[in-house]
Design a protein around this motif. Structure first.
Motif, PDB file in Angstrom:
ATOM      1  N   THR A 108       0.840  -1.184   0.000  1.00 32.66           N
ATOM      2  CA  THR A 108       0.000   0.000   0.000  1.00 32.66           C
ATOM      3  C   THR A 108       0.878   1.238   0.000  1.00 32.66           C
ATOM      4  O   THR A 108       1.751   1.397   0.863  1.00 32.66           O
ATOM      5  CB  THR A 108      -0.941   0.030   1.219  1.00 32.66           C
ATOM      6  OG1 THR A 108      -1.866  -1.050   1.110  1.00 32.66           O
ATOM      7  CG2 THR A 108      -1.723   1.338   1.259  1.00 32.66           C
TER       8      THR A 108
ATOM      9  N   TRP B  21      -4.051   9.178  -8.577  1.00 37.06           N
ATOM     10  CA  TRP B  21      -2.819   8.408  -8.582  1.00 37.06           C
ATOM     11  C   TRP B  21      -2.365   8.235 -10.025  1.00 37.06           C
ATOM     12  O   TRP B  21      -3.144   7.816 -10.889  1.00 37.06           O
ATOM     13  CB  TRP B  21      -3.015   7.029  -7.952  1.00 37.06           C
ATOM     14  CG  TRP B  21      -2.831   7.012  -6.471  1.00 37.06           C
ATOM     15  CD1 TRP B  21      -3.805   6.919  -5.521  1.00 37.06           C
ATOM     16  CD2 TRP B  21      -1.597   7.069  -5.766  1.00 37.06           C
ATOM     17  NE1 TRP B  21      -3.251   6.921  -4.265  1.00 37.06           N
ATOM     18  CE2 TRP B  21      -1.896   7.003  -4.390  1.00 37.06           C
ATOM     19  CE3 TRP B  21      -0.259   7.152  -6.154  1.00 37.06           C
ATOM     20  CZ2 TRP B  21      -0.916   7.030  -3.397  1.00 37.06           C
ATOM     21  CZ3 TRP B  21       0.712   7.179  -5.177  1.00 37.06           C
ATOM     22  CH2 TRP B  21       0.385   7.118  -3.812  1.00 37.06           C
TER      23      TRP B  21
ATOM     24  N   ARG C 182       1.093   6.825 -12.516  1.00 35.81           N
ATOM     25  CA  ARG C 182       2.395   6.181 -12.615  1.00 35.81           C
ATOM     26  C   ARG C 182       3.179   6.858 -13.733  1.00 35.81           C
ATOM     27  O   ARG C 182       2.611   7.261 -14.755  1.00 35.81           O
ATOM     28  CB  ARG C 182       2.288   4.678 -12.842  1.00 35.81           C
ATOM     29  CG  ARG C 182       1.553   4.230 -14.063  1.00 35.81           C
ATOM     30  CD  ARG C 182       1.562   2.699 -14.175  1.00 35.81           C
ATOM     31  NE  ARG C 182       2.909   2.206 -14.521  1.00 35.81           N
ATOM     32  CZ  ARG C 182       3.242   0.914 -14.517  1.00 35.81           C
ATOM     33  NH1 ARG C 182       2.357  -0.014 -14.206  1.00 35.81           N
ATOM     34  NH2 ARG C 182       4.466   0.543 -14.848  1.00 35.81           N
TER      35      ARG C 182
ATOM     36  N   ILE D  91      -4.102   6.197 -12.873  1.00 33.39           N
ATOM     37  CA  ILE D  91      -4.468   4.862 -12.399  1.00 33.39           C
ATOM     38  C   ILE D  91      -5.891   4.879 -11.843  1.00 33.39           C
ATOM     39  O   ILE D  91      -6.768   4.129 -12.292  1.00 33.39           O
ATOM     40  CB  ILE D  91      -3.490   4.377 -11.318  1.00 33.39           C
ATOM     41  CG1 ILE D  91      -2.052   4.402 -11.834  1.00 33.39           C
ATOM     42  CG2 ILE D  91      -3.868   2.970 -10.848  1.00 33.39           C
ATOM     43  CD1 ILE D  91      -1.010   4.148 -10.758  1.00 33.39           C
TER      44      ILE D  91
ATOM     45  N   TYR E 205      -4.560  -2.517  -9.396  1.00 29.00           N
ATOM     46  CA  TYR E 205      -4.521  -1.485  -8.355  1.00 29.00           C
ATOM     47  C   TYR E 205      -5.924  -1.257  -7.788  1.00 29.00           C
ATOM     48  O   TYR E 205      -6.912  -1.381  -8.500  1.00 29.00           O
ATOM     49  CB  TYR E 205      -4.032  -0.156  -8.914  1.00 29.00           C
ATOM     50  CG  TYR E 205      -2.715  -0.188  -9.635  1.00 29.00           C
ATOM     51  CD1 TYR E 205      -2.655  -0.322 -11.018  1.00 29.00           C
ATOM     52  CD2 TYR E 205      -1.518  -0.032  -8.938  1.00 29.00           C
ATOM     53  CE1 TYR E 205      -1.448  -0.327 -11.691  1.00 29.00           C
ATOM     54  CE2 TYR E 205      -0.298  -0.030  -9.606  1.00 29.00           C
ATOM     55  CZ  TYR E 205      -0.276  -0.180 -10.990  1.00 29.00           C
ATOM     56  OH  TYR E 205       0.925  -0.167 -11.641  1.00 29.00           O
ATOM     57  N   SER E 206      -5.956  -0.877  -6.521  1.00 29.36           N
ATOM     58  CA  SER E 206      -7.214  -0.453  -5.920  1.00 29.36           C
ATOM     59  C   SER E 206      -6.955   0.749  -5.028  1.00 29.36           C
ATOM     60  O   SER E 206      -5.826   0.967  -4.566  1.00 29.36           O
ATOM     61  CB  SER E 206      -7.867  -1.578  -5.114  1.00 29.36           C
ATOM     62  OG  SER E 206      -7.036  -1.942  -4.030  1.00 29.36           O
TER      63      SER E 206
ATOM     64  N   LEU F 106      -3.128   3.834  -2.222  1.00 33.54           N
ATOM     65  CA  LEU F 106      -3.142   2.980  -3.424  1.00 33.54           C
ATOM     66  C   LEU F 106      -2.601   1.618  -3.036  1.00 33.54           C
ATOM     67  O   LEU F 106      -1.509   1.523  -2.484  1.00 33.54           O
ATOM     68  CB  LEU F 106      -2.264   3.593  -4.517  1.00 33.54           C
ATOM     69  CG  LEU F 106      -2.085   2.776  -5.798  1.00 33.54           C
ATOM     70  CD1 LEU F 106      -3.365   2.817  -6.628  1.00 33.54           C
ATOM     71  CD2 LEU F 106      -0.913   3.313  -6.623  1.00 33.54           C
ATOM     72  N   THR F 107      -3.348   0.567  -3.340  1.00 32.93           N
ATOM     73  CA  THR F 107      -2.947  -0.785  -2.970  1.00 32.93           C
ATOM     74  C   THR F 107      -2.699  -1.647  -4.195  1.00 32.93           C
ATOM     75  O   THR F 107      -3.508  -1.657  -5.127  1.00 32.93           O
ATOM     76  CB  THR F 107      -4.013  -1.455  -2.081  1.00 32.93           C
ATOM     77  OG1 THR F 107      -4.135  -0.712  -0.864  1.00 32.93           O
ATOM     78  CG2 THR F 107      -3.625  -2.889  -1.734  1.00 32.93           C
ATOM     79  N   LEU F 108      -1.558  -2.344  -4.154  1.00 37.44           N
ATOM     80  CA  LEU F 108      -1.258  -3.375  -5.134  1.00 37.44           C
ATOM     81  C   LEU F 108      -1.505  -4.695  -4.425  1.00 37.44           C
ATOM     82  O   LEU F 108      -0.774  -5.056  -3.497  1.00 37.44           O
ATOM     83  CB  LEU F 108       0.196  -3.286  -5.593  1.00 37.44           C
ATOM     84  CG  LEU F 108       0.615  -2.110  -6.480  1.00 37.44           C
ATOM     85  CD1 LEU F 108       0.559  -0.782  -5.745  1.00 37.44           C
ATOM     86  CD2 LEU F 108       2.012  -2.358  -7.042  1.00 37.44           C
TER      87      LEU F 108
ATOM     88  N   ALA G 289       1.732  -7.758  -6.302  1.00 38.95           N
ATOM     89  CA  ALA G 289       2.592  -6.989  -7.197  1.00 38.95           C
ATOM     90  C   ALA G 289       3.222  -7.856  -8.292  1.00 38.95           C
ATOM     91  O   ALA G 289       3.564  -9.035  -8.074  1.00 38.95           O
ATOM     92  CB  ALA G 289       3.694  -6.305  -6.393  1.00 38.95           C
TER      93      ALA G 289
ATOM     94  N   GLN H 116       4.666  -3.518 -12.651  1.00 40.07           N
ATOM     95  CA  GLN H 116       4.240  -2.413 -11.807  1.00 40.07           C
ATOM     96  C   GLN H 116       5.434  -1.634 -11.237  1.00 40.07           C
ATOM     97  O   GLN H 116       5.246  -0.692 -10.469  1.00 40.07           O
ATOM     98  CB  GLN H 116       3.337  -2.911 -10.673  1.00 40.07           C
ATOM     99  CG  GLN H 116       1.993  -3.417 -11.186  1.00 40.07           C
ATOM    100  CD  GLN H 116       1.106  -3.976 -10.090  1.00 40.07           C
ATOM    101  OE1 GLN H 116       1.537  -4.797  -9.270  1.00 40.07           O
ATOM    102  NE2 GLN H 116      -0.144  -3.535 -10.058  1.00 40.07           N
TER     103      GLN H 116
ATOM    104  N   TYR I 215       5.417   6.328  -8.684  1.00 40.58           N
ATOM    105  CA  TYR I 215       4.007   6.615  -8.467  1.00 40.58           C
ATOM    106  C   TYR I 215       3.846   8.002  -7.838  1.00 40.58           C
ATOM    107  O   TYR I 215       4.497   8.325  -6.838  1.00 40.58           O
ATOM    108  CB  TYR I 215       3.391   5.552  -7.555  1.00 40.58           C
ATOM    109  CG  TYR I 215       3.301   4.215  -8.224  1.00 40.58           C
ATOM    110  CD1 TYR I 215       4.377   3.332  -8.222  1.00 40.58           C
ATOM    111  CD2 TYR I 215       2.141   3.824  -8.896  1.00 40.58           C
ATOM    112  CE1 TYR I 215       4.301   2.095  -8.867  1.00 40.58           C
ATOM    113  CE2 TYR I 215       2.052   2.608  -9.533  1.00 40.58           C
ATOM    114  CZ  TYR I 215       3.139   1.759  -9.519  1.00 40.58           C
ATOM    115  OH  TYR I 215       3.057   0.538 -10.163  1.00 40.58           O
TER     116      TYR I 215
END
Lengths: 112, 114
Positions: free
Chosen positions: B20, B34, B36, B46, B64-65, B76-78, B81, B85, B89
């Motif tokens: 996160t 967000w 990248r 994103i 991503y969420s 932002l959560t991966l 991963a 990615q 960011y």
């Protein structure tokens, strides 16, 4: 499709000379155009924007940009470059509220 | 006034791990984003949030969420991963979602997924 193009990966200019960083766009409707600058290991910083009105927009640090609707361009300019202007410059077009398209960026190198 | 802060500054992560990225702003801006940043591609959106409690997908949302429980925070959560990615960011905010609002950016998080 909406797009922003920065045709030059890098621009080299001598200190004291005028500089131009080019940007063209393709967006349906009326675009809102922005320039941002990024210094090493930093986030982007807002320089200037065109919303409506006068085609010549003045921004931070002596930069200005000219909106040309017929050529769909929004070139960034400065009359006299400084070594400290060396950075990565991004053109962006914003439309439909949250949607922003950034160009790939142009690295400006000002030589003393 | 700090503006936008992001944490961590950089991270090396094993593939498959959950991560996160944190983002906090103190400008009371309604909208947050967000992005990248990848070499030669500029910045790509994103996810975004128009206001607390709402989020939306940007150009590259897969993998991503995000959540927006309050005005200030936008993590932002991966979930799992992957090496693609690996990127820098950036979190950003704007006072509104109108097209004429400029965005303010955080310093970025450099993420490497091995």
């Amino acid at each position: 499709a909406q797009s922003v193009a920065q045709p030059e990966d890098q621009v080299n200019v001598a200190e004291g000379n005028p500089l131009t960083v080019k940007c063209t766009y393709s967006v349906s409707g009326n675009p809102y155009l922005f320039w941002y600058v990024q210094y090493p290991n930093r986030g982007l910083q807002f320089l200037l924007k065109y919303i409506t009105g006068d085609n010549l927009v003045k921004g931070s640090y002596g930069f200005e940009a000219e909106f040309n609707k017929s050529q769909t361009s929004f070139h960034l300019k400065k009359p006299s470059a400084l070594v400290s202007d060396s950075a990565l410059y991004f053109c962006a077009v914003r439309f439909g509220g949250f949607k922003t398209i950034f160009g790939a960026g142009t690295r400006l190198f000002v030589k003393a | 006034i700090a503006g936008i802060t992001q944490a961590p500054t950089s991270q090396i992560l094993a593939a498959g791990r959950r991560m996160t990225l944190r983002c906090t702003q103190d400008m009371r801006h309604n909208a947050m984003y967000w992005y990248r940043q990848d070499l030669g591609l500029g910045l790509r959106l994103i996810h975004y949030s128009n206001t607390a409690g709402t989020t939306g997908k940007g150009e590259v949302p897969d993998g991503y969420s995000v959540s927006r429980a309050n005005t200030d925070d936008f993590p932002l959560t991966l979930a799992s991963a992957v090496p693609s990615q690996t990127s820098v960011y950036f979190c950003a905010s704007s006072s509104g979602t109108s097209s004429y609002n400029e965005q303010f950016f955080g310093p970025g998080t450099r993420l490497t997924v091995l």
